[in-house]
Scaffold this motif. Structure first.
Motif, PDB file in Angstrom:
ATOM      1  N   ILE A   1      17.093  52.046 -17.095  1.00 35.51           N
ATOM      2  CA  ILE A   1      17.444  51.912 -18.516  1.00 35.51           C
ATOM      3  C   ILE A   1      18.942  52.100 -18.718  1.00 35.51           C
ATOM      4  O   ILE A   1      19.578  51.356 -19.474  1.00 35.51           O
ATOM      5  CB  ILE A   1      16.623  52.895 -19.368  1.00 35.51           C
ATOM      6  CG1 ILE A   1      15.163  52.429 -19.417  1.00 35.51           C
ATOM      7  CG2 ILE A   1      17.197  53.013 -20.778  1.00 35.51           C
ATOM      8  CD1 ILE A   1      14.209  53.416 -20.031  1.00 35.51           C
ATOM      9  N   ALA A   2      19.520  53.079 -18.035  1.00 40.18           N
ATOM     10  CA  ALA A   2      20.966  53.306 -18.154  1.00 40.18           C
ATOM     11  C   ALA A   2      21.748  52.081 -17.684  1.00 40.18           C
ATOM     12  O   ALA A   2      22.747  51.690 -18.311  1.00 40.18           O
ATOM     13  CB  ALA A   2      21.376  54.544 -17.354  1.00 40.18           C
ATOM     14  N   LYS A   3      21.308  51.465 -16.606  1.00 39.26           N
ATOM     15  CA  LYS A   3      21.988  50.266 -16.101  1.00 39.26           C
ATOM     16  C   LYS A   3      21.815  49.099 -17.096  1.00 39.26           C
ATOM     17  O   LYS A   3      22.733  48.309 -17.287  1.00 39.26           O
ATOM     18  CB  LYS A   3      21.467  49.884 -14.718  1.00 39.26           C
ATOM     19  CG  LYS A   3      21.928  50.827 -13.643  1.00 39.26           C
ATOM     20  CD  LYS A   3      23.441  50.822 -13.593  1.00 39.26           C
ATOM     21  CE  LYS A   3      24.018  51.782 -12.599  1.00 39.26           C
ATOM     22  NZ  LYS A   3      25.485  51.795 -12.628  1.00 39.26           N
ATOM     23  N   ALA A   4      20.668  48.998 -17.712  1.00 42.71           N
ATOM     24  CA  ALA A   4      20.459  47.950 -18.729  1.00 42.71           C
ATOM     25  C   ALA A   4      21.395  48.195 -19.908  1.00 42.71           C
ATOM     26  O   ALA A   4      21.995  47.244 -20.448  1.00 42.71           O
ATOM     27  CB  ALA A   4      19.008  47.927 -19.174  1.00 42.71           C
ATOM     28  N   ASP A   5      21.533  49.455 -20.315  1.00 41.85           N
ATOM     29  CA  ASP A   5      22.449  49.792 -21.404  1.00 41.85           C
ATOM     30  C   ASP A   5      23.895  49.428 -21.040  1.00 41.85           C
ATOM     31  O   ASP A   5      24.634  48.867 -21.857  1.00 41.85           O
ATOM     32  CB  ASP A   5      22.367  51.274 -21.759  1.00 41.85           C
ATOM     33  CG  ASP A   5      21.045  51.663 -22.412  1.00 41.85           C
ATOM     34  OD1 ASP A   5      20.302  50.756 -22.859  1.00 41.85           O
ATOM     35  OD2 ASP A   5      20.756  52.872 -22.472  1.00 41.85           O
ATOM     36  N   GLU A   6      24.281  49.738 -19.791  1.00 39.29           N
ATOM     37  CA  GLU A   6      25.632  49.390 -19.335  1.00 39.29           C
ATOM     38  C   GLU A   6      25.833  47.875 -19.345  1.00 39.29           C
ATOM     39  O   GLU A   6      26.899  47.396 -19.744  1.00 39.29           O
ATOM     40  CB  GLU A   6      25.863  49.915 -17.914  1.00 39.29           C
ATOM     41  CG  GLU A   6      26.052  51.405 -17.814  1.00 39.29           C
ATOM     42  CD  GLU A   6      26.223  51.865 -16.374  1.00 39.29           C
ATOM     43  OE1 GLU A   6      26.536  51.030 -15.479  1.00 39.29           O
ATOM     44  OE2 GLU A   6      26.044  53.075 -16.146  1.00 39.29           O
ATOM     45  N   GLN A   7      24.827  47.140 -18.896  1.00 41.54           N
ATOM     46  CA  GLN A   7      24.916  45.680 -18.872  1.00 41.54           C
ATOM     47  C   GLN A   7      25.071  45.130 -20.286  1.00 41.54           C
ATOM     48  O   GLN A   7      25.904  44.261 -20.538  1.00 41.54           O
ATOM     49  CB  GLN A   7      23.675  45.073 -18.214  1.00 41.54           C
ATOM     50  CG  GLN A   7      23.663  43.570 -18.177  1.00 41.54           C
ATOM     51  CD  GLN A   7      24.676  42.988 -17.217  1.00 41.54           C
ATOM     52  OE1 GLN A   7      24.889  43.528 -16.140  1.00 41.54           O
ATOM     53  NE2 GLN A   7      25.307  41.895 -17.596  1.00 41.54           N
ATOM     54  N   ASP A   8      24.271  45.660 -21.223  1.00 38.25           N
ATOM     55  CA  ASP A   8      24.373  45.203 -22.606  1.00 38.25           C
ATOM     56  C   ASP A   8      25.752  45.528 -23.185  1.00 38.25           C
ATOM     57  O   ASP A   8      26.336  44.706 -23.894  1.00 38.25           O
ATOM     58  CB  ASP A   8      23.277  45.830 -23.469  1.00 38.25           C
ATOM     59  CG  ASP A   8      21.917  45.195 -23.255  1.00 38.25           C
ATOM     60  OD1 ASP A   8      21.872  44.078 -22.662  1.00 38.25           O
ATOM     61  OD2 ASP A   8      20.912  45.800 -23.664  1.00 38.25           O
ATOM     62  N   ALA A   9      26.264  46.708 -22.889  1.00 36.75           N
ATOM     63  CA  ALA A   9      27.581  47.093 -23.410  1.00 36.75           C
ATOM     64  C   ALA A   9      28.682  46.207 -22.825  1.00 36.75           C
ATOM     65  O   ALA A   9      29.596  45.788 -23.538  1.00 36.75           O
ATOM     66  CB  ALA A   9      27.866  48.564 -23.083  1.00 36.75           C
ATOM     67  N   ALA A  10      28.567  45.861 -21.543  1.00 34.30           N
ATOM     68  CA  ALA A  10      29.575  45.009 -20.905  1.00 34.30           C
ATOM     69  C   ALA A  10      29.497  43.572 -21.410  1.00 34.30           C
ATOM     70  O   ALA A  10      30.508  42.870 -21.431  1.00 34.30           O
ATOM     71  CB  ALA A  10      29.384  45.035 -19.382  1.00 34.30           C
ATOM     72  N   SER A  11      28.302  43.172 -21.816  1.00 33.04           N
ATOM     73  CA  SER A  11      28.109  41.785 -22.270  1.00 33.04           C
ATOM     74  C   SER A  11      28.415  41.603 -23.747  1.00 33.04           C
ATOM     75  O   SER A  11      28.448  40.471 -24.228  1.00 33.04           O
ATOM     76  CB  SER A  11      26.662  41.349 -21.998  1.00 33.04           C
ATOM     77  OG  SER A  11      26.405  41.380 -20.616  1.00 33.04           O
ATOM     78  N   ALA A  12      28.582  42.709 -24.463  1.00 30.41           N
ATOM     79  CA  ALA A  12      28.795  42.619 -25.908  1.00 30.41           C
ATOM     80  C   ALA A  12      30.190  42.171 -26.258  1.00 30.41           C
ATOM     81  O   ALA A  12      31.127  42.238 -25.580  1.00 30.41           O
ATOM     82  CB  ALA A  12      28.520  43.972 -26.569  1.00 30.41           C
TER      83      ALA A  12
END
Length: 89
Positions: free
Chosen positions: A78-89
């Motif tokens: 979940i933390a990695k998914a959150d990081e991915q979403d933040a980087a893609s925003a």
């Protein structure tokens, strides 16, 4: 980055992480039912005592430790998914 590189499907990662947590919880419940069933049998003697002791003092703690590790890995996902979403925003 190569043309074959793909980013994480964050929705799928979170779904997988949630399922990991649910399954870990189910394992814990099954282990407790197993111990209760063994303890409730009418069978008596050293063999039953050994099996109940092994389940209660070895198997269940090891299973619970594995469940905690699954939950830890789910949290990491979940933390990695959150990081991915933040980087893609």
């Amino acid at each position: 980055m190569g043309s074959n590189m793909k980013g994480m499907d964050t929705d799928e990662a979170r779904n997988t992480a949630n399922q990991m947590g649910e399954h870990a919880g189910m394992v814990g419940g099954v282990c407790q039912k197993l111990l209760a069933r063994v303890q409730a049998t009418s069978w008596v003697g050293a063999d039953k005592d050994k099996i109940a002791d092994d389940i209660g003092n070895s198997f269940i703690p090891n299973a619970n430790a594995a469940c905690r590790e699954i939950e830890t890995q789910a949290g990491y996902l979940i933390a990695k998914a959150d990081e991915q979403d933040a980087a893609s925003a």
